[in-house]
Structure formats: C-alpha cells, structure tokens
Design an enzyme around this catalytic site. Structure first.
Site, PDB file in Angstrom:
ATOM      1  N   LYS A 110       0.826  -1.211   0.000  1.00  0.00           N
ATOM      2  CA  LYS A 110       0.000   0.000   0.000  1.00  0.00           C
ATOM      3  C   LYS A 110       0.866   1.269   0.000  1.00  0.00           C
ATOM      4  O   LYS A 110       0.436   2.318  -0.468  1.00  0.00           O
ATOM      5  CB  LYS A 110      -0.930   0.020   1.212  1.00  0.00           C
TER       6      LYS A 110
HETATM    7  C1  LIG Z   1      -4.207  -4.879   0.349  1.00  0.00           C
HETATM    8  C2  LIG Z   1      -3.359  -6.084   0.300  1.00  0.00           C
HETATM    9  C3  LIG Z   1      -3.573  -7.092  -0.645  1.00  0.00           C
HETATM   10  C4  LIG Z   1      -4.719  -7.059  -1.625  1.00  0.00           C
HETATM   11  O1  LIG Z   1      -4.605  -6.006  -2.553  1.00  0.00           O
HETATM   12  P1  LIG Z   1      -5.904  -5.521  -3.353  1.00  0.00           P
HETATM   13  O2  LIG Z   1      -5.460  -4.350  -4.116  1.00  0.00           O
HETATM   14  O3  LIG Z   1      -6.907  -5.168  -2.288  1.00  0.00           O
HETATM   15  O4  LIG Z   1      -6.359  -6.652  -4.178  1.00  0.00           O
HETATM   16  C5  LIG Z   1      -2.693  -8.160  -0.687  1.00  0.00           C
HETATM   17  N1  LIG Z   1      -1.678  -8.250   0.189  1.00  0.00           N
HETATM   18  C6  LIG Z   1      -1.450  -7.303   1.116  1.00  0.00           C
HETATM   19  C7  LIG Z   1      -0.317  -7.478   2.057  1.00  0.00           C
HETATM   20  C8  LIG Z   1      -2.269  -6.187   1.205  1.00  0.00           C
HETATM   21  O5  LIG Z   1      -2.031  -5.248   2.125  1.00  0.00           O
END
Ligand SMILES: *Cc1c(COP(=O)(O)O)cnc(C)c1O
Length: 494
Positions: A110
């Site tokens: 993120k």
């Molecule tokens: C948010 C997240 C995901 C999933 O990503 P999306 O964009 O919601 O599909 C996978 N792994 C981690 C560690 C995340 O923080």
C-alpha cells in the site's frame, strides 16, 4: 486531455478532480475514458530509476498535472522513506521472480501508492481551488489504514479517519494504527469485518444530506482506498518497472510476454496490472490469487459473482474480502464500457448479493486466471520456499506463490513469471513462524526475534518503533455508529 468517467453514468471529470473526489457522486468508480499507451521504448525505460519511470507513466494518466508538479510529488514520495534505493527490488527465487513491494514506511505494498497520494491530492486541491478541508475516510483490511495514516498524518488542511475490523487484522497491523500520533488522525475499531467497514464508509460517502452538512462545516470527503484513481495509477508503475528490470538484466527480450501473479483482495493491485497491459506492457496472464475467501476464483471459473457465503478470517487478513470493489472497473470495461449495464449489475450485487455476466463478457476475461490457496497450502508454500531458497515470504505473497504452483500444474507455461510480493513477513511473523518452525512459544515480538534469527533479514523500523509506542486510539464502535464517530471527530454538532 485525459478524462475519467463514472462506471455507472456519464459523469466525466479531469484526473485531478477524480483524485479529489475518490468516488463519483452516483456511487460509481472513475475509469479512464481511453487508456493511454506507454510512449517510451522499454529498452529506454530500462535505463531509468524508479522515480523516472513513475514520471513517464503518471504523466500519461494524470495529464492535467504540470510536469513540475508531478516531479515534485514523485520525488517526495519515493525517497529515503524506502529502505532501498531500488524502491521495488525484483529477486529471483526458485522458478519465479518476486517483486518486493514492502520496502516503504509501513512494510506493505500500500505504501507504493499511499506515499504519493497525499502529494497528488493536495496538489489537486490547489489546482481546483478547493476551499474546503479534505477529510480522508478510509476502511481498511489492515494495511491501507496505516499506509494512509503515515501519508496524511500532519498534512496541512487534511484530516484522516480510519475504520478497521476490530478482530480482523494482525496484531502488528493493529498496533501500527492505534499508535498513530498526530492530531489530524482518528482510528476506530469496528465490531464487524472489512466488508461491513467498507459498506458503511461507502454509505457515509453517499449520504447527500451528510455531505451537505459537512460542506457547511468547511469539509469535503475523499478516499484513500484503492477505489481512488490516485491509488490505481501509481500502482501501474511497478508493473512497468518489473518488466523493464527483466529487460535490463537480459532475462527477457523487449516485447517478450511475462506473467504476473497477484495476491488479491479488493482487486486494486491486479487491476493496475490490467491497465499496464492495456497501456502496452507485454503481459500474457494475470493470475488472480485468492485465499479461502475465494469469491474471485469462483467468479473467474463460473461467471457468477456471489458474496452470499461464509466469511473466513485467514492468515492473510488483508485479503479477507468478499466484495472486491475494483472489480466494478473491470466489469465496466468488459461490458464494452456500458455504464447502464454496469449500474444494473452493481444494483444486483447490492440487493441480491450476486450477479452473473454474459458469455460474451467472459470471453474478455481471458487475460485473467483465477486460483486460490487454502490455509494449509499457504503455510506450506512459506515453508517450502524457505527450505528450498532460504527466502521468507509473507502470508499474502504465499497465497500467490501457492496459486502459481497450481497454475503450473494445470497449464504448460514457461514464460517468466513475477509474483507480486505485497508485505514484509515481519508484519505477519506469528503465522510465518508457524509455517516454518511449527507452533513456537512467546508473544509476537519474540516471534519477530525468532524470524530475525532464522532469516537474517534486519527487523524493519516499522516494527521496532511501535513495540513500546503508546496506544492513542482506543475507540471501538458498531458499523451503524461510524457516521457518529465522524461527526464527533469533526465536531459537527458544535
Ligand atoms: C491490500 C493487500 C492485498 C490485496 O490487494 P488488493 O489491491 O486489495 O487486491 C494483498 N496483500 C497485502 C499485504 C495487502 O495489504
């Protein structure tokens, strides 16, 4: 000029307006009216640093920003906050490449978008002469919350409110959020799961009366969730970066196809990969990896999206999601950009909890391959890779590597494949240690220590700095009370 339009009507806005608003007023998501094509040869991109590649991509998708503004945003986002100059290292382990997207401040992918979103948003506010103060309203499955807090904490003329499922995030994820210091932040645990948080946030967004009230108080909502175009576009960059890194290393010829495996929850990360492909990146398959909450796997295998099912709390909590918001964008594209049809399907999701797509639409999903990994398969993937390569992956990444194994058992495909590695194993140390060493004694910090002994990888600052940090956010509420929390924090009743 690029325009973004709603998936549910003919509303059209500029890129900076799309970032400011987050969601369209009709409840739809903003999608590019036309996807621009990457206009620099891959061999040339291969000579560039991460930030320079980011500039080449962002300027295509966010073309109402001046080049000075974009460069300002990029070079403040991708700086020493990351613990490596590469920003997104690509490492080869076993028969796959791992694209490590966890070297930012909060050690999950993120950070790749949320390091830049506050800059893009405050710049957009200036460009559009916004008078109100921006209130970022966020639902998190664990990682968005802290990454958004880290980005927006202390940022002038913004406030940020984060709602997380009280018992649905890892201990480290929770500690990261509740220890957030600055006064413009509010973090609230919700008695419910991520879908409850996300639905309530969307409803608050859509309450016209509330929005009016808010505006009278001098505030306007925006979103830091992956529904915001300002999250999606920066995520396209690392797919291009991974590709040109392979070109640079001579692992592939420019133009040769590769696959990506993406551990998926809200469908934001993998959708960025889809846009990268549409923009001209030579991608063969996008393998969509789900955990036990395999609603997307079922969707790709049957054409039916059905959220009426048991919800599982898994070792990969950031993917414990039954309503994958960003799928709406893909649905819109495979209807042939038909907003009325998309609105109809989304209304069906709202009322029936399900919808079914036509076979014609399914035809257009051929880039995607759905796969899933259960809890045991995920833990097994962690221990297998550790024992084979002495490389520790986190639980989310392990869902992807297990899904890739399953793909290879079904499909003969020798194309180079990149597994998108979305979090540091330290963020989920108890589950990772369980996978490698069985049930070990001790609290989460002892497990982090044990993981350090075993992997030799330095404990990230993100973990060490929260161990003794005071808890500042203790509030817990029901999903139905979330609007009141917002009201109180913004002192709207005074
Ligand atoms: C948010 C997240 C995901 C999933 O990503 P999306 O964009 O919601 O599909 C996978 N792994 C981690 C560690 C995340 O923080």
């Amino acid at each position: 000029m690029m325009k973004y339009k709603s998936t549910r009507s003919s509303i059209e806005v500029s890129p900076s307006e799309a970032i400011l608003k987050g969601l369209a007023d009709d409840g739809g998501l903003f999608v590019p009216v036309k996807i621009p094509k990457i206009d620099v040869p891959f061999t040339q991109l291969a000579q560039m640093q991460y930030g320079e590649i980011a500039y080449e991509i962002l300027k295509l998708f966010l073309d109402d920003y001046s080049s000075e503004d974009l460069k300002y945003c990029i070079f403040h986002a991708y700086d020493q906050k990351f613990d490596t100059e590469e920003i997104a290292p690509l490492v080869k382990k076993g028969d796959a490449y791992y694209l490590e997207l966890f070297h930012g401040k909060t050690i999950a992918f993120k950070d790749m978008a949320l390091s830049i979103l506050p800059y893009l948003m405050t710049t957009a506010a200036r460009m559009n002469h916004l008078k109100e103060e921006i209130v970022i309203l966020t639902a998190t499955s664990g990682d968005t919350g802290k990454a958004a807090l880290a980005g927006f904490a202390g940022v002038d003329r913004t406030k940020i409110i984060v709602f997380y499922p009280k018992d649905g995030v890892s201990e480290i994820q929770k500690k990261q959020m509740v220890t957030q210091a600055e006064d413009n932040t509010l973090v609230v645990g919700v008695n419910g799961n991520f879908d409850d948080c996300q639905t309530a946030v969307k409803n608050i967004f859509h309450d016209p009366g509330f929005r009016q009230e808010l505006q009278e108080k001098g505030y306007v909502f925006s979103s830091a969730n992956s529904i915001n175009v300002g999250r999606l576009v920066p995520q396209i960059v690392y797919y291009v970066y991974a590709y040109v890194t392979l070109v640079k290393r001579g692992a592939i010829q420019s133009g040769q196809e590769i696959n990506f495996v993406v551990p998926t929850g809200n469908f934001g990360n993998i959708l960025a990969a889809y846009y990268a492909k549409e923009a001209g990146l030579p991608i063969h398959k996008l393998i969509c990896a789900s955990n036990e909450n395999r609603v997307l796997y079922d969707f790709f295998s049957t054409g039916v999206y059905d959220k009426n099912r048991k919800f599982f709390l898994t070792n990969s909590p950031s993917m414990d999601i039954l309503v994958s918001s960003n799928l709406e964008r893909l649905i819109y594209h495979i209807t042939g950009n038909d907003a009325a049809e998309t609105a109809r399907l989304m209304a069906s999701l709202q009322t029936e909890g399900r919808y079914e797509i036509t076979s014609e639409m399914r035809e257009k999903l051929r880039t995607f391959y759905g796969a899933y990994a259960g809890e045991q398969e995920t833990l097994h993937a962690i221990s297998a890779l550790y024992h084979a390569c002495h490389y520790v992956q986190d639980t989310h990444t392990a869902v992807a590597s297990a899904a890739y194994e399953k793909y290879l058992r079904k499909v003969a495909d020798e194309r180079p494949t990149v597994i998108v590695s979305t979090a540091s194993p330290y963020k989920f140390a108890p589950a990772v240690m369980k996978a490698i060493a069985g049930n070990t004694e001790g609290d989460v910090y002892q497990k982090i220590d044990a993981l350090h002994q075993l992997s030799g990888v330095a404990v990230p600052k993100a973990v060490s700095e929260i161990q003794n940090a005071p808890v500042r956010h203790k509030q817990v509420c029901e999903a139905g009370e979330m609007k009141n929390c917002v009201r109180k924090f913004l002192r709207m009743d005074q």
